[in-house]
Scaffold this motif. Structure first.
Motif, short mmCIF file in Angstrom:
data_model
loop_
_atom_site.label_atom_id
_atom_site.label_comp_id
_atom_site.label_asym_id
_atom_site.label_seq_id
_atom_site.Cartn_x
_atom_site.Cartn_y
_atom_site.Cartn_z
N HIS A 156 57.11 -21.48 -41.83
CA HIS A 156 56.54 -22.11 -43.02
C HIS A 156 55.02 -22.24 -42.91
O HIS A 156 54.50 -22.49 -41.81
CB HIS A 156 57.13 -23.51 -43.22
CG HIS A 156 58.57 -23.52 -43.60
ND1 HIS A 156 59.54 -24.07 -42.81
CD2 HIS A 156 59.20 -23.04 -44.69
CE1 HIS A 156 60.72 -23.94 -43.40
NE2 HIS A 156 60.55 -23.31 -44.54
N THR A 158 51.44 -23.88 -45.17
CA THR A 158 50.87 -24.59 -46.30
C THR A 158 49.48 -24.01 -46.54
O THR A 158 48.83 -23.53 -45.61
CB THR A 158 50.76 -26.10 -46.04
OG1 THR A 158 49.91 -26.32 -44.90
CG2 THR A 158 52.13 -26.70 -45.78
N ARG A 170 48.05 -27.15 -54.00
CA ARG A 170 48.46 -27.04 -52.61
C ARG A 170 49.85 -26.41 -52.60
O ARG A 170 50.75 -26.88 -53.30
CB ARG A 170 48.52 -28.43 -51.96
CG ARG A 170 48.72 -28.41 -50.44
CD ARG A 170 47.50 -27.89 -49.74
NE ARG A 170 47.72 -27.74 -48.29
CZ ARG A 170 46.89 -27.08 -47.50
NH1 ARG A 170 45.80 -26.53 -47.99
NH2 ARG A 170 47.15 -26.97 -46.21
N ARG A 171 50.04 -25.33 -51.84
CA ARG A 171 51.29 -24.59 -51.85
C ARG A 171 52.04 -24.76 -50.53
O ARG A 171 51.44 -24.75 -49.46
CB ARG A 171 51.02 -23.10 -52.10
CG ARG A 171 50.22 -22.78 -53.36
CD ARG A 171 50.97 -23.15 -54.61
NE ARG A 171 50.24 -22.76 -55.80
CZ ARG A 171 50.47 -21.66 -56.51
NH1 ARG A 171 51.42 -20.81 -56.11
NH2 ARG A 171 49.76 -21.39 -57.58
N ARG A 172 53.38 -24.87 -50.64
CA ARG A 172 54.27 -24.83 -49.47
C ARG A 172 55.05 -23.53 -49.57
O ARG A 172 55.82 -23.33 -50.51
CB ARG A 172 55.22 -26.03 -49.46
CG ARG A 172 54.50 -27.37 -49.36
CD ARG A 172 55.48 -28.51 -49.11
NE ARG A 172 56.58 -28.47 -50.06
CZ ARG A 172 57.85 -28.79 -49.77
NH1 ARG A 172 58.18 -29.15 -48.53
NH2 ARG A 172 58.79 -28.75 -50.70
N LEU A 173 54.84 -22.64 -48.61
CA LEU A 173 55.28 -21.26 -48.76
C LEU A 173 56.17 -20.78 -47.62
O LEU A 173 56.04 -21.25 -46.48
CB LEU A 173 54.06 -20.33 -48.85
CG LEU A 173 53.01 -20.65 -49.91
CD1 LEU A 173 51.77 -19.81 -49.68
CD2 LEU A 173 53.58 -20.40 -51.30
N GLU A 174 57.03 -19.82 -47.98
CA GLU A 174 57.75 -19.01 -47.00
C GLU A 174 57.16 -17.60 -47.10
O GLU A 174 57.46 -16.85 -48.02
CB GLU A 174 59.25 -18.97 -47.31
CG GLU A 174 59.92 -20.33 -47.22
CD GLU A 174 61.39 -20.27 -47.61
OE1 GLU A 174 61.90 -19.15 -47.88
OE2 GLU A 174 62.04 -21.33 -47.66
N ASP A 191 57.68 -19.69 -53.04
CA ASP A 191 57.05 -20.99 -53.22
C ASP A 191 58.14 -22.06 -53.21
O ASP A 191 59.00 -22.11 -54.09
CB ASP A 191 56.28 -21.01 -54.54
CG ASP A 191 55.37 -22.22 -54.67
OD1 ASP A 191 55.87 -23.35 -54.47
OD2 ASP A 191 54.18 -22.05 -54.96
N ARG A 192 58.11 -22.94 -52.24
CA ARG A 192 59.18 -23.92 -52.06
C ARG A 192 59.18 -25.00 -53.15
O ARG A 192 60.22 -25.59 -53.44
CB ARG A 192 59.05 -24.57 -50.68
CG ARG A 192 59.17 -23.57 -49.54
CD ARG A 192 58.80 -24.19 -48.21
NE ARG A 192 59.71 -25.27 -47.83
CZ ARG A 192 59.45 -26.16 -46.87
NH1 ARG A 192 58.29 -26.09 -46.22
NH2 ARG A 192 60.33 -27.10 -46.59
N ASP A 193 58.04 -25.26 -53.77
CA ASP A 193 57.98 -26.26 -54.82
C ASP A 193 58.33 -25.68 -56.19
O ASP A 193 58.88 -26.39 -57.04
CB ASP A 193 56.58 -26.90 -54.87
CG ASP A 193 56.28 -27.67 -53.59
OD1 ASP A 193 57.17 -28.41 -53.12
OD2 ASP A 193 55.17 -27.53 -53.05
N VAL A 211 53.04 -24.44 -40.05
CA VAL A 211 53.45 -25.81 -39.75
C VAL A 211 54.41 -25.93 -38.58
O VAL A 211 54.73 -27.03 -38.14
CB VAL A 211 54.07 -26.48 -41.00
CG1 VAL A 211 53.07 -26.50 -42.14
CG2 VAL A 211 55.34 -25.75 -41.43
#
Length: 318
Positions: A156, A158, A170-174, A191-193, A211
């Protein structure tokens, strides 16, 4: 070379090829016992290679980062690929790597066998790079390397991101795969969100951080096709589809890589999908192909074509 030394080098190559190995897997690949694997790992540690060992589910041996960079084992194909990439990096779109790339290339060239050095020279001599001043976009090396490692290890990340309209999020990504068009770098990521796939420009990313947690691989779309489609149509207000009465190998060279989506429509026709914020901007661009064509979609493009045709007819009167 002794059998033990040969086996230790083989172990090093295995540890460099995958993130984590179980002791049983290494023993099976090397044809020895797990006790011999433990002894060989200790030999690598004595040579300065930071090999970590962890227990439990998902544990095993892992080659980590140390205070100094120990020697790497490269097979012939990897050595040639690295040398070619270093030569290209000197004039590429990654910020600040030109001088470092040349230093690294000189070290690699010094120890490469003659036959591999000739392969690199052949590729270099047969390649011409066209430049037109500064690169269109510049990617920080740390961003590129962090995303490359995270994509490989399914980790993961960010990141800060500024979209086309200037909105910062702000992006939380795979991260799955990096794609380059030659002018820009893109990342295919989930994109997890937003719970959907996204194509992100690397030069618009900042504060990219891995992370430390991993994710299970999803059924990902084809990275090249997804990025091509996203940059050729998704950002634009108007999207047009045109059928050219000519095969793909005649039509495709008229468009820069990644600027449009091109598909064959039988052996003698090609469909091009393109986007623009102003349909008038597409008219001269699409008309440059030396073939008859028809507009399948976008009445706005058809109107712009009619207006341009009328203007051309007026210009030739008298």
């Amino acid at each position: 070379m002794s059998e033990t030394t040969s086996r230790v080098l083989q172990l090093l190559g295995l540890l460099q090829s995958r993130r984590v190995w179980s002791g049983n897997d290494l023993a099976a690949r090397l044809g020895v016992t797990t006790r011999s694997v433990r002894r060989d790992v200790e030999r690598l540690r004595e040579l300065g290679y930071p090999v970590a060992a962890s227990r439990g589910h998902g544990g095993g041996y892992q080659l980590g980062a140390g205070a100094a960079l120990p020697p790497l084992l490269l097979d012939p194909d990897e050595a040639v690929a690295m040398a070619v990439c270093l030569r290209l990096a000197a004039g590429g779109s990654v910020a600040g790597v030109g001088e470092s790339a040349l230093r690294a290339l000189s070290k690699l060239d010094q120890v490469m066998p003659r036959r591999l050095r000739s392969q690199v020279s052949a590729v270099h001599e047969a390649t011409v790079t066209l430049t037109s001043g500064a690169p269109e976009s510049v990617v920080e090396p740390d961003v590129l390397m962090t995303l490359a490692r995270a994509s490989r290890d399914r980790e993961h990340v960010t990141a800060g991101y500024v979209d086309r309209s200037g909105t910062a999020t702000r992006r939380r990504l795979e991260p799955y795969q990096l794609v380059t068009t030659g002018r820009r770098w893109y990342l295919l990521a989930f994109d997890r969100d937003r719970h959907d796939w996204r194509s992100l420009r690397l030069d618009r990313m900042s504060d990219v951080t891995a992370v430390g947690t991993t994710f299970a691989a999803r059924d990902a779309p084809d990275a090249a096709a997804y990025v091509r489609r996203s940059i050729s149509t998704s950002p634009y207000r108007y999207v047009a589809r045109i059928r050219y009465h000519a095969p793909v190998d005649i039509v495709a060279p008229h468009f820069p890589a990644g600027s449009v989506d091109i598909e064959a429509d039988g052996p003698d026709a090609t469909i091009v999908t393109a986007g623009a914020d102003d349909p008038r901007a597409m008219v001269p661009w699409l008309a440059m192909v030396d073939a008859d064509f028809e507009i399948l979609e976008s009445p706005e493009l058809a109107d712009a074509m009619e207006a341009m045709a009328a203007r051309m007819r007026r210009a030739t009167r008298g």
